[in-house]
Design an enzyme around this catalytic site. Structure first.
Site, short mmCIF file in Angstrom:
data_model
loop_
_atom_site.label_atom_id
_atom_site.label_comp_id
_atom_site.label_asym_id
_atom_site.label_seq_id
_atom_site.Cartn_x
_atom_site.Cartn_y
_atom_site.Cartn_z
N LYS A 22 84.32 54.77 -35.20
CA LYS A 22 85.05 55.81 -34.96
C LYS A 22 84.60 57.30 -34.54
O LYS A 22 85.14 58.10 -33.55
CB LYS A 22 85.83 55.83 -36.20
CG LYS A 22 86.93 57.06 -36.02
CD LYS A 22 87.21 57.55 -37.68
CE LYS A 22 88.01 58.61 -37.64
NZ LYS A 22 88.39 59.50 -38.73
N ASN A 23 83.66 57.76 -35.27
CA ASN A 23 83.28 59.35 -35.09
C ASN A 23 82.49 59.24 -33.78
O ASN A 23 82.60 60.21 -32.99
CB ASN A 23 82.26 59.64 -36.14
CG ASN A 23 83.06 59.57 -37.69
OD1 ASN A 23 84.18 59.92 -37.68
ND2 ASN A 23 82.11 59.63 -38.58
N ARG A 97 92.43 65.79 -36.42
CA ARG A 97 91.29 66.60 -36.55
C ARG A 97 90.39 66.22 -35.26
O ARG A 97 89.84 67.28 -34.96
CB ARG A 97 90.42 66.04 -37.75
CG ARG A 97 89.09 66.72 -38.12
CD ARG A 97 89.36 68.01 -38.71
NE ARG A 97 88.12 68.97 -38.85
CZ ARG A 97 88.15 70.02 -39.33
NH1 ARG A 97 89.31 70.69 -39.59
NH2 ARG A 97 87.14 70.76 -39.45
N ASP A 121 91.69 64.37 -42.79
CA ASP A 121 91.77 64.15 -44.28
C ASP A 121 91.99 65.57 -45.01
O ASP A 121 91.39 66.68 -44.51
CB ASP A 121 90.43 63.60 -44.27
CG ASP A 121 90.48 62.14 -44.03
OD1 ASP A 121 91.66 61.33 -43.98
OD2 ASP A 121 89.62 61.66 -43.67
N ASP A 319 80.23 60.13 -45.75
CA ASP A 319 81.44 59.14 -45.53
C ASP A 319 81.25 57.90 -46.43
O ASP A 319 82.10 56.90 -46.48
CB ASP A 319 81.67 58.78 -44.17
CG ASP A 319 82.27 59.74 -43.29
OD1 ASP A 319 82.97 60.58 -44.04
OD2 ASP A 319 82.46 59.72 -41.86
N MET A 341 78.95 67.87 -49.76
CA MET A 341 79.77 68.63 -48.45
C MET A 341 81.27 68.78 -48.75
O MET A 341 81.89 69.72 -48.03
CB MET A 341 79.52 67.70 -47.27
CG MET A 341 77.83 67.69 -46.86
SD MET A 341 77.53 66.62 -45.64
CE MET A 341 78.16 67.60 -43.97
#
Length: 436
Positions: A22-23, A97, A121, A319, A341
């Site tokens: 996805k990223n 985002r 998110d 993640d 983070m």
């Protein structure tokens, strides 16, 4: 709004193939705006965030052709940048985002761009400063209007320069790289993110005619070029799905083989799960996880409690900390989870405690998990998914629990995991999607 009804306590068995990352997809799809020539991308996951970005690219005037279930061809020959002024763009971009990723390509090619404050998110403060400071160093000027929450950027004369990033932001690094590839002169980016997805983006841009060196390091050098051409690109397997499936197998005492897992790109992920006591075998590009009744968390050499913390690549990805946390619930031993983070990602642990987990939330960034070692099962409850990764962690907990669980707001899970209910049901899970 959709929900999952899960009947827990079932051992799963079989093979599963991770989706495309996805990223990486969000960066690569945005990069198609850098050229007027066709760019074909394979292994695109059918998930909400990616589909929204594809729709946004089409709204800008790019020709989007779906070649098969996982392949698209993008041709951004004639873009309509006036669409950025529309109310429709404001609504769509504000809900995603990943919309921030179109800035670099648009600035590089058209010298201007606008974007509303992006969504995503609710996992804590996620700064955009790195993106804008990088654009400013390249010569862009931007203005933020608090009245309509719009960022407007003028970049008519981008020029290469030396940039020392304030943080190793993955999306910030990608955006600055995409802006710099068509800027005049040489750009040097120090303290750059070097995740596999950044490496993939740089390799694709080089195939398109860019001149990027230092790929895989935190010092990237870009010699600007006049224009870029088309190419074909295949996304890596999603490392977050791979880690999620490892945790799922351990929690549910399942025998699972993760096929085509992209093992060489996983970094510390297999080792971190091994430190939780999980047995896994790397078989070529596949990962085999046998059924385990017990797994024991290691301690450090001096006997102190194991800590798992996130860090920029090549450190452990943030993640997967939610997945590690939930997996540790049924381990033997204790582990401290340190989410450095994002300050809101651990707040879902109250649901796990309601299910019977022994977890101490120390503060917004740290939680201590005291493993149950299968001495008692979690119990099914009703809960809601607060974000993508916490949602899948709750799903894993529910699949391991005794009785029935209901997870609402599963649209959050759908944003990051394609057909997750169908794919896990093929392994023997009992997940029913309820539409409301």
């Amino acid at each position: 709004m959709s929900s999952f009804k899960i009947q827990g306590g079932k051992a799963l068995k079989g093979e599963i193939i991770p989706q495309g990352a996805k990223n990486e997809a969000l960066q690569i799809i945005a990069a198609t705006l850098l050229t007027a020539e066709p760019v074909t991308i394979h292994k695109i996951p059918n998930i909400r965030d990616v589909n929204k970005l594809i729709e946004l690219i089409g709204d800008l005037g790019a020709v989007v052709e779906k070649l098969d279930s996982e392949s698209y061809r993008f041709t951004a020959k004639d873009l309509d940048v006036s669409f950025l002024e529309s109310e429709e763009f404001k609504q769509k971009a504000a809900s995603l985002r990943g919309s921030i990723m179109i800035l670099g390509p648009l600035l590089a090619r058209y010298g201007k761009a606008k974007i509303p404050r992006p969504g995503g998110d609710k996992i804590g403060r996620r700064r955009l400063d790195t993106h804008f400071l990088g654009f400013e160093k390249l010569g862009a000027k931007f203005n933020y209007s608090s009245k309509d929450s719009f960022y407007s950027i003028d970049a008519t004369n981008l020029a290469g320069c030396y940039i020392h990033l304030d943080e190793a932001s993955v999306t910030g690094t990608a955006n600055i790289i995409m802006a710099a590839v068509l800027a005049k002169g040489k750009t040097t980016i120090y303290h750059a993110a070097c995740e596999p997805y950044i490496q993939q983006l740089c390799k694709m841009l080089n195939r398109m005619g860019a001149n990027i060196s230092g790929i895989g390091s935190n010092l990237i050098t870009i010699e600007g070029v006049e224009s870029l051409g088309g190419t074909d690109h295949t996304l890596l397997p999603d490392m977050i799905e791979v880690g999620s499936f490892i945790g799922l197998a351990a929690m549910t005492q399942s025998e699972i083989t993760i096929k085509n897992a992209g093992v060489e790109h996983l970094g510390l992920i297999p080792d971190v799960f091994r430190r939780l006591g999980i047995k896994l075998e790397l078989r070529g590009d596949d990962i085999y996880i046998p059924s385990q009744k017990h797994y024991e968390i290691e301690t450090f050499i001096d006997g102190s409690i194991m800590t798992v913390a996130d860090a920029p690549w090549p450190g452990f990805t943030p993640d997967l900390l939610s997945i590690v946390l939930v997996t540790a619930i049924q381990a033997k031993g204790t582990v401290l989870i340190h989410q450095k983070m994002f300050e809101s990602r651990l707040f879902f642990v109250d649901k796990l405690i309601d299910m019977g987990a022994q977890i101490i939330l120390c503060d917004p960034h740290r939680a201590t998990v005291i493993g149950l070692d299968r001495k008692q099962q979690l119990k099914g409850i009703k809960m809601s998914s607060p974000d993508i990764r916490a949602g899948v962690s709750l799903l894993i907990a529910a699949l391991s629990a005794e009785g029935e669980s209901v997870i609402s707001n599963v649209e959050q899970i759908d944003r990051g995991y394609q057909y997750i209910d169908e794919r896990l049901n093929q392994l023997g899970a009992s997940i029913h999607r309820l539409e409301q």
